[in-house]
Motif scaffolding. Structure first.
Motif, short mmCIF file in Angstrom:
data_model
loop_
_atom_site.label_atom_id
_atom_site.label_comp_id
_atom_site.label_asym_id
_atom_site.label_seq_id
_atom_site.Cartn_x
_atom_site.Cartn_y
_atom_site.Cartn_z
N TRP A 1 51.89 45.38 -10.29
CA TRP A 1 52.71 46.48 -10.81
C TRP A 1 52.68 47.69 -9.90
CZ3 TRP A 1 55.35 43.70 -13.66
CH2 TRP A 1 54.83 42.83 -14.61
N SER B 1 59.99 49.71 -18.55
CA SER B 1 59.81 49.39 -19.97
C SER B 1 59.16 48.04 -20.23
CB SER B 1 61.15 49.48 -20.69
OG SER B 1 62.06 48.57 -20.13
N PHE B 2 59.24 47.12 -19.30
CA PHE B 2 58.62 45.81 -19.44
C PHE B 2 57.11 45.86 -19.28
CE2 PHE B 2 60.10 46.60 -15.19
CZ PHE B 2 58.96 46.40 -14.44
N LEU B 3 56.61 46.99 -18.79
CA LEU B 3 55.19 47.16 -18.52
C LEU B 3 54.51 47.79 -19.73
CD1 LEU B 3 53.28 46.78 -16.10
CD2 LEU B 3 53.90 49.05 -15.35
N LYS B 4 53.43 47.20 -20.17
CA LYS B 4 52.69 47.75 -21.32
C LYS B 4 52.07 49.09 -20.93
CE LYS B 4 51.73 43.37 -23.48
NZ LYS B 4 50.75 42.45 -23.98
#
Length: 89
Positions: free
Chosen positions: A3, A26-29
């Motif tokens: 990431w 947004s796909f990343l926690k």
């Protein structure tokens, strides 16, 4: 950290607040983004600045080291586009 490259790419465009980065990635926690930013800051690639607002606002930006690293990655990308696996010149 996979990431890290995505975070660096967003910061290459300019300083970002945490919530902006979270929206853009947004796909990343949230915890993964937090861990990635801490890792990049510990390695001197990212600088964080805390603003005493309610709630507290944190803005992230590339350091000189981070900018130089990102520039190197961009050059590698150009090289890959020119000499990608389908080219045998």
């Amino acid at each position: 950290m996979l990431w890290a490259f995505l975070v660096l790419d967003e910061l290459w465009k300019g300083p970002q607040q945490f919530n902006e980065l979270k929206r853009l990635l947004s796909f990343l926690k949230t915890q993964s983004l937090t861990d990635t930013l801490r890792h990049l800051e510990q390695n001197g690639l990212v600088h964080s600045e805390v603003f005493p607002t309610v709630p507290v606002t944190v803005q992230y930006s590339l350091t000189e080291k981070g900018s130089n690293f990102q520039a190197a990655l961009k050059e590698m990308e150009k090289w890959g586009q020119k000499w990608g696996s389908n080219r045998h010149e």
